[in-house]
Design a protein around this motif. Structure first.
Motif, mmCIF file in Angstrom:
data_model
loop_
_atom_site.group_PDB
_atom_site.id
_atom_site.type_symbol
_atom_site.label_atom_id
_atom_site.label_comp_id
_atom_site.label_asym_id
_atom_site.label_seq_id
_atom_site.Cartn_x
_atom_site.Cartn_y
_atom_site.Cartn_z
ATOM 1 N N VAL A 65 -18.977 23.045 -15.070
ATOM 2 C CA VAL A 65 -18.023 24.080 -15.458
ATOM 3 C C VAL A 65 -17.779 23.948 -16.958
ATOM 4 O O VAL A 65 -17.358 22.881 -17.416
ATOM 5 C CB VAL A 65 -16.698 23.932 -14.686
ATOM 6 C CG1 VAL A 65 -15.688 24.985 -15.150
ATOM 7 C CG2 VAL A 65 -16.939 24.045 -13.183
ATOM 8 N N PRO A 66 -18.052 24.978 -17.751
ATOM 9 C CA PRO A 66 -17.967 24.853 -19.198
ATOM 10 C C PRO A 66 -16.657 24.239 -19.690
ATOM 11 O O PRO A 66 -15.569 24.760 -19.423
ATOM 12 C CB PRO A 66 -18.124 26.304 -19.681
ATOM 13 C CG PRO A 66 -19.002 26.932 -18.655
ATOM 14 C CD PRO A 66 -18.548 26.330 -17.349
ATOM 15 N N ALA A 67 -16.804 23.099 -20.364
ATOM 16 C CA ALA A 67 -15.684 22.396 -21.028
ATOM 17 C C ALA A 67 -14.561 21.991 -20.069
ATOM 18 O O ALA A 67 -13.432 21.760 -20.508
ATOM 19 C CB ALA A 67 -15.124 23.235 -22.174
ATOM 20 N N ARG A 68 -14.857 21.838 -18.783
ATOM 21 C CA ARG A 68 -13.784 21.623 -17.811
ATOM 22 C C ARG A 68 -12.917 20.410 -18.123
ATOM 23 O O ARG A 68 -11.682 20.513 -18.128
ATOM 24 C CB ARG A 68 -14.365 21.494 -16.393
ATOM 25 C CG ARG A 68 -13.283 21.269 -15.319
ATOM 26 C CD ARG A 68 -13.844 21.287 -13.923
ATOM 27 N NE ARG A 68 -14.832 20.223 -13.709
ATOM 28 C CZ ARG A 68 -15.477 20.043 -12.558
ATOM 29 N NH1 ARG A 68 -15.254 20.849 -11.527
ATOM 30 N NH2 ARG A 68 -16.344 19.073 -12.419
ATOM 31 N N ASN A 69 -13.529 19.256 -18.353
ATOM 32 C CA ASN A 69 -12.696 18.070 -18.567
ATOM 33 C C ASN A 69 -11.922 18.145 -19.881
ATOM 34 O O ASN A 69 -10.823 17.589 -19.989
ATOM 35 C CB ASN A 69 -13.543 16.798 -18.509
ATOM 36 C CG ASN A 69 -13.871 16.402 -17.089
ATOM 37 O OD1 ASN A 69 -13.271 16.900 -16.138
ATOM 38 N ND2 ASN A 69 -14.835 15.504 -16.925
ATOM 39 N N THR A 70 -12.471 18.821 -20.875
ATOM 40 C CA THR A 70 -11.730 19.029 -22.120
ATOM 41 C C THR A 70 -10.498 19.887 -21.857
ATOM 42 O O THR A 70 -9.386 19.577 -22.317
ATOM 43 C CB THR A 70 -12.621 19.706 -23.171
ATOM 44 O OG1 THR A 70 -13.836 18.974 -23.307
ATOM 45 C CG2 THR A 70 -11.920 19.771 -24.514
ATOM 46 N N ILE A 71 -10.688 20.960 -21.100
ATOM 47 C CA ILE A 71 -9.567 21.841 -20.763
ATOM 48 C C ILE A 71 -8.529 21.087 -19.929
ATOM 49 O O ILE A 71 -7.326 21.120 -20.216
ATOM 50 C CB ILE A 71 -10.075 23.075 -20.001
ATOM 51 C CG1 ILE A 71 -10.961 23.932 -20.903
ATOM 52 C CG2 ILE A 71 -8.914 23.903 -19.445
ATOM 53 C CD1 ILE A 71 -11.767 24.982 -20.159
ATOM 54 N N PHE A 72 -8.997 20.379 -18.903
ATOM 55 C CA PHE A 72 -8.071 19.711 -17.981
ATOM 56 C C PHE A 72 -7.330 18.557 -18.666
ATOM 57 O O PHE A 72 -6.133 18.365 -18.448
ATOM 58 C CB PHE A 72 -8.826 19.201 -16.757
ATOM 59 C CG PHE A 72 -9.295 20.285 -15.816
ATOM 60 C CD1 PHE A 72 -9.097 21.628 -16.100
ATOM 61 C CD2 PHE A 72 -9.946 19.954 -14.639
ATOM 62 C CE1 PHE A 72 -9.533 22.620 -15.237
ATOM 63 C CE2 PHE A 72 -10.389 20.941 -13.757
ATOM 64 C CZ PHE A 72 -10.180 22.276 -14.068
ATOM 65 N N LEU A 73 -8.037 17.787 -19.476
ATOM 66 C CA LEU A 73 -7.357 16.689 -20.173
ATOM 67 C C LEU A 73 -6.347 17.225 -21.186
ATOM 68 O O LEU A 73 -5.302 16.605 -21.407
ATOM 69 C CB LEU A 73 -8.376 15.781 -20.865
ATOM 70 C CG LEU A 73 -8.990 14.686 -20.002
ATOM 71 C CD1 LEU A 73 -10.108 13.970 -20.756
ATOM 72 C CD2 LEU A 73 -7.935 13.668 -19.538
ATOM 73 N N SER A 74 -6.638 18.370 -21.781
ATOM 74 C CA SER A 74 -5.669 18.974 -22.703
ATOM 75 C C SER A 74 -4.389 19.347 -21.961
ATOM 76 O O SER A 74 -3.275 19.157 -22.479
ATOM 77 C CB SER A 74 -6.269 20.209 -23.364
ATOM 78 O OG SER A 74 -7.373 19.868 -24.164
ATOM 79 N N LEU A 75 -4.532 19.857 -20.744
ATOM 80 C CA LEU A 75 -3.359 20.170 -19.930
ATOM 81 C C LEU A 75 -2.614 18.898 -19.540
ATOM 82 O O LEU A 75 -1.376 18.861 -19.557
ATOM 83 C CB LEU A 75 -3.785 20.958 -18.697
ATOM 84 C CG LEU A 75 -4.363 22.349 -18.989
ATOM 85 C CD1 LEU A 75 -5.008 22.930 -17.739
ATOM 86 C CD2 LEU A 75 -3.290 23.295 -19.515
ATOM 87 N N CYS A 76 -3.354 17.851 -19.190
ATOM 88 C CA CYS A 76 -2.726 16.555 -18.903
ATOM 89 C C CYS A 76 -1.948 16.052 -20.114
ATOM 90 O O CYS A 76 -0.849 15.500 -19.986
ATOM 91 C CB CYS A 76 -3.786 15.520 -18.526
ATOM 92 S SG CYS A 76 -4.498 15.706 -16.892
ATOM 93 N N LEU A 77 -2.528 16.229 -21.293
ATOM 94 C CA LEU A 77 -1.886 15.769 -22.520
ATOM 95 C C LEU A 77 -0.572 16.508 -22.768
ATOM 96 O O LEU A 77 0.449 15.892 -23.102
ATOM 97 C CB LEU A 77 -2.848 15.963 -23.690
ATOM 98 C CG LEU A 77 -2.331 15.595 -25.078
ATOM 99 C CD1 LEU A 77 -1.993 14.114 -25.153
ATOM 100 C CD2 LEU A 77 -3.363 15.973 -26.142
ATOM 101 N N GLY A 78 -0.606 17.835 -22.587
ATOM 102 C CA GLY A 78 0.631 18.589 -22.760
ATOM 103 C C GLY A 78 1.707 18.165 -21.778
ATOM 104 O O GLY A 78 2.878 18.014 -22.142
ATOM 105 N N LEU A 79 1.306 17.937 -20.526
ATOM 106 C CA LEU A 79 2.257 17.472 -19.518
ATOM 107 C C LEU A 79 2.772 16.089 -19.871
ATOM 108 O O LEU A 79 3.969 15.803 -19.726
ATOM 109 C CB LEU A 79 1.584 17.470 -18.139
ATOM 110 C CG LEU A 79 2.411 16.949 -16.972
ATOM 111 C CD1 LEU A 79 3.700 17.751 -16.792
ATOM 112 C CD2 LEU A 79 1.584 16.965 -15.685
ATOM 113 N N ALA A 80 1.885 15.224 -20.336
ATOM 114 C CA ALA A 80 2.293 13.858 -20.689
ATOM 115 C C ALA A 80 3.342 13.865 -21.796
ATOM 116 O O ALA A 80 4.366 13.171 -21.707
ATOM 117 C CB ALA A 80 1.075 13.048 -21.129
#
Length: 227
Positions: free
Chosen positions: A98-113
């Motif tokens: 999935v294009p850039a999936r882990n980059t997208i998901f980790l960015s969301l994790c970072l914002g939540l963190a």
């Protein structure tokens, strides 16, 4: 933040790897804040598994965040593209990427963190028994951690984020053994990319092949129900 009350943001897909990572974070003494991305993936049954795992591990919060990546497409998991069932070519990035999936998901994790005053992100990436995705490699994780500490208020003020990848150098057999050691029922997790209409694993996609081989190599029973 004291050791007794530190929180971990765990990217919880509902798969075996993410379940084990969540178990390891809990074992390490963290309160779990689980983040599951509902990206309208083909294998939506994994969302139910994520909810079950979060409850089992007593996550203090479980956020299921809708993000419809079918609007982007570009993957067999988010578009009308057949999931390969004959294995994948060594060295090739398969169409299930999935294009850039882990980059997208980790960015969301970072914002939540940052919003939750947590500084530890846990993700179940693996660079041994995996499908060749570029965003599962250690150099990507190191680069993202650097970015996290450049791109956030907390990071530039010296309150640094850490991305934990305890499964990075494990085989799938190692991961299956860790699930057993942690007392986690691997049957709670989901791996298949192309489930049957009655929510059974196809047994033929790369994710199913890796999972079945992992349990076989570990000498453990595979709890997966295959079509």
């Amino acid at each position: 933040m004291t050791t007794a009350t530190k929180s971990a943001i765990v990217l919880l897909s509902g798969g075996l790897d993410s379940m084990v990572v969540a178990g390891l974070a809990r074992e390490a003494g963290y309160d779990l804040i689980a983040l599951t991305i509902d990206y309208n993936q083909r294998h939506r049954v994994e969302l139910e598994c994520a909810a079950r795992i979060a409850r089992h591990l007593d996550a203090k919060e479980h956020i299921v965040l809708p993000l419809d990546l079918t609007r982007f497409g570009g993957s067999a998991l988010t578009a009308d593209i057949d999931v390969p069932k004959e294995g994948v070519d060594s060295g090739a990035i398969p169409v299930t990427y999935v294009p850039a999936r882990n980059t997208i998901f980790l960015s969301l994790c970072l914002g939540l963190a940052e919003a939750r005053d947590a500084r530890d992100l846990w993700i179940g990436v693996n660079a041994l028994d995996y499908s060749g995705y570029p965003d599962c490699r250690p150099e990507f994780i190191r680069a993202f951690e650097t970015t996290a500490n450049l791109a956030t208020k907390a990071g530039v003020e010296g309150d640094h984020f850490t991305v934990h990848t305890p499964l990075l150098d494990m085989t799938k057999a190692d991961i299956a053994r860790e699930a057993a050691r942690l007392g986690l029922d691997a049957g709670m997790s989901w791996s298949c990319y192309d489930p049957s209409p009655d929510s059974k694993a196809c047994g033929e996609c790369d994710a199913c092949r890796l999972r079945a081989k992992g349990f076989a190599d570990a000498g453990l029973p595979d709890p997966t129900i295959y079509a």
